[in-house]
Design an enzyme around this catalytic site. Structure first.
Site, short mmCIF file in Angstrom:
data_model
loop_
_atom_site.label_atom_id
_atom_site.label_comp_id
_atom_site.label_asym_id
_atom_site.label_seq_id
_atom_site.Cartn_x
_atom_site.Cartn_y
_atom_site.Cartn_z
N ASP A 283 0.78 -1.35 -0.01
CA ASP A 283 -0.19 -0.03 0.02
C ASP A 283 0.97 1.21 -0.07
O ASP A 283 1.90 1.31 0.67
CB ASP A 283 -0.85 -0.29 1.40
N GLU A 326 1.77 -0.41 -4.91
CA GLU A 326 0.83 0.60 -5.40
C GLU A 326 1.66 2.21 -5.53
O GLU A 326 1.80 2.92 -4.55
CB GLU A 326 -0.31 0.85 -4.36
#
Ligand SMILES: [Ca+2]
Ligand SMILES: [Ca+2]
Length: 565
Positions: A283, A326
């Site tokens: 993330d 990401e």
């Protein structure tokens, strides 16, 4: 660093072999269907051919209604901003029903399952709970709204029995927001200012993503103590001694200082060591220093090796631990240099095997233009040896491809036939609505899975059939995602993909789109010789190559050709 990581990634890689079955544990129940092609033993090839199913556990399927109000959380958030009841038991049920197999899924990406803040916050879009999993309170516990440790183990084991990998969504950049029920982590763990302005590297990394999100001091090497709130929690749960003993052992083994990021690296890699997660989806990868990713990857590889040694019967194959990042805004045209304006970073040199492609959903131009460019960069260009993960919709992206779901068949075709890995966001395959009455912002993208539409059949069932045919073809033929692309005909559009393996075996497919219903003639020159017996996976129709073409009669506009086995 770069060369070390790349050489690790090559350890244990065998030759590609398209005929063997994907590995399943001896004696394991419900083995994977055996029509699948081989373990494609090269990591980049595997992940570029993979179909990754991304689901929000809270929004996918409710398998246990007794946990819906766990921790006393009320259902009093704004529209689609409370916990809605989905859980790990629901994911397990769909695994056991064969839902993921039917789509040709190679890996499931679960939103973070660790314990979330107990309270709620309003970031300007209404009262919101941590149903999405990105607001950590305790990295070492499963959120009870999603289930238990046993539920999590059951999900990973059931997936592995079917040859499906499981990716853990790993958060290291921030804790959950502070609420009346959720105290702030100590100031030597997190900063509460400044807010990121995203104008440079520094204003993207060492700052708060949003004002409510405490930013972990991931750059610091200063030793810190465990937060008092965590000590109290673990004491109440009867596991303080064990947790602290494990931390002592971790810091003794690694020699790392007791700085915040190393605690979190220990906690994140424990899940890999205990459950056998096959990879991380990292993330907010561009919001902490890239060197942290490399440190995390090294520890995750050690943890994965430990798990494999302790669970030999459950090991799928020799593919190394995978990490996909990401890096918001990354797209393949940037090659290996993501730019912050004042500085570029090659994330692939810091432990990342793949990056999410934020450009695919907005690609303009013809399909052949997109496919040709992607193939060129993956096979002959900057991204040779690494992987990308394309998507048409996702949980944070307010500009998905076809937001109104007017072209769900076309969307599936575009995505599942593209060079590179395919991220299916839960419900892409059922045209799950991306606009919900009363929902604000990203809540629109996170509605409950529309199983009811599927039960009613009709159009939704037809859409799913299309996605299943393409997904299964993609899984049976790694050439679809990982092979070199060549256009054979401009209109109607026909192209080939060819994946050459080091052992001399070759996987070849020819795909024809926009075909008329009924009789059709598909050119296959240069791919399949005259006399070759082919089968169209979309219709099940067979044909023989004559004069460089194959003639078929099918009611469908799509033709998916390979040699008959
Ligand atoms: Ca539930
Ligand atoms: Ca940060």
């Amino acid at each position: 660093m770069k060369y070390l990581i790349r050489s690790i990634a090559l350890v244990g890689l065998g030759a590609l072999a398209f005929s063997a079955c994907r590995h399943s544990a001896p004696g394991a129940a419900a083995p994977r269907r055996n029509a699948a092609p081989a373990a494609v033993a090269n990591a980049a090839t595997f992940w570029n051919s993979a179909t990754v199913y991304f689901l929000l556990t809270d929004r996918f399927a409710n398998g246990d209604t007794t946990n819906d109000r766990a921790l006393g959380r009320a259902h009093d958030g704004a529209v689609l901003r409370s916990f809605e009841g989905g859980d790990l038991a629901g994911v397990l049920r769909k695994l056991n029903e064969g839902y993921f197999d039917s789509l040709g899924v190679d890996a499931i990406w679960l939103t973070p399952f660790v314990e979330q803040i107990h309270g709620s916050v309003d970031e300007g879009t209404g009262r919101t709970y941590g149903f999405h999993g990105y607001w950590t309170r305790d990295w070492t516990a499963v959120d009870p709204a999603l289930g238990t440790m046993d539920d999590l183990r059951a999900v990973v084991n059931a997936a592995h029995r079917r040859g499906i990998r499981v990716l853990m969504d790993a958060v290291i950049n921030h804790t959950g927001p502070v609420t009346p029920q959720d105290p702030q982590w100590p100031n030597d763990w997190v900063r509460m200012s400044p807010n990121c302005t995203y104008r440079s590297y520094a204003t993207t990394v060492d700052c708060n993503l949003v004002a409510t999100l405490p930013d972990v001091r991931t750059e610091s090497d200063q030793p810190v103590e465990l937060p008092p709130a965590l000590i109290e929690k673990w004491r109440a749960e009867g596991r303080l001694e064990q947790e602290t003993a494990e931390l002592d052992a971790f810091f003794a083994r690694t020699g790392y200082p007791r700085a915040p990021r190393y605690y979190i690296i220990k906690w994140l890699t424990d899940w890999v060591r205990a459950f056998g997660f096959d990879g991380y989806r990292m993330d907010t990868a561009k919001h902490f220093g890239e060197a942290v990713s490399a440190e995390l990857k090294r520890e995750a590889e050690l943890a994965f090796a430990d798990w494999k040694r302790a669970h030999r019967a459950q090991v799928l194959d020799s593919l190394p631990f995978y990490m996909v990042g990401e890096v918001y805004g990354y797209e393949p045209s940037q090659g290996r240099a993501y730019s912050f304006g004042d500085r570029t970073v090659d994330y692939f040199a810091y432990g990342y095997d793949g990056l999410i492609n934020f450009g695919f959903k907005g690609e303009r131009g013809s399909l052949d233009d997109v496919y040709s460019r992607y193939s060129a960069t993956l096979h002959d260009g900057a991204l040779r040896g690494v992987s990308i993960l394309n998507y048409i919709s996702s949980h944070d992206d307010g500009g998905p491809y076809d937001r109104d779901r007017t072209q769900p068949l076309d969307a599936g075709t575009r995505l599942l036939l593209a060079p590179g890995g395919a991220q299916v966001y839960y419900g892409d395959e059922l045209a799950r609505p991306l606009r919900v009455a009363g929902a604000e912002g990203d809540a629109n993208l996170r509605s409950m899975m529309n199983w009811g539409d599927l039960e009613r059949g009709g159009r939704t069932a037809e859409i799913l059939r299309h996605w299943r045919k393409l997904g299964q073809f993609r899984r049976a033929h790694p050439a679809v995602g990982a092979g070199a692309h060549r256009r054979l005909q401009a209109a109607p559009y026909v192209f080939s993909r060819t994946l050459e393996a080091t052992n001399g075996r070759v996987d070849r497919v020819v795909i024809a789109l926009d075909q008329p219903a009924g009789a059709k003639t598909v050119p296959v020159t240069g791919v399949f010789p005259d006399g070759a017996e082919l089968v169209d996976a979309y219709s099940g129709t067979r044909g023989t190559v004559r004069g460089g073409t194959v003639a078929l009669t099918t009611p469908f506009p799509v033709v998916l050709l390979s040699r008959q086995r």
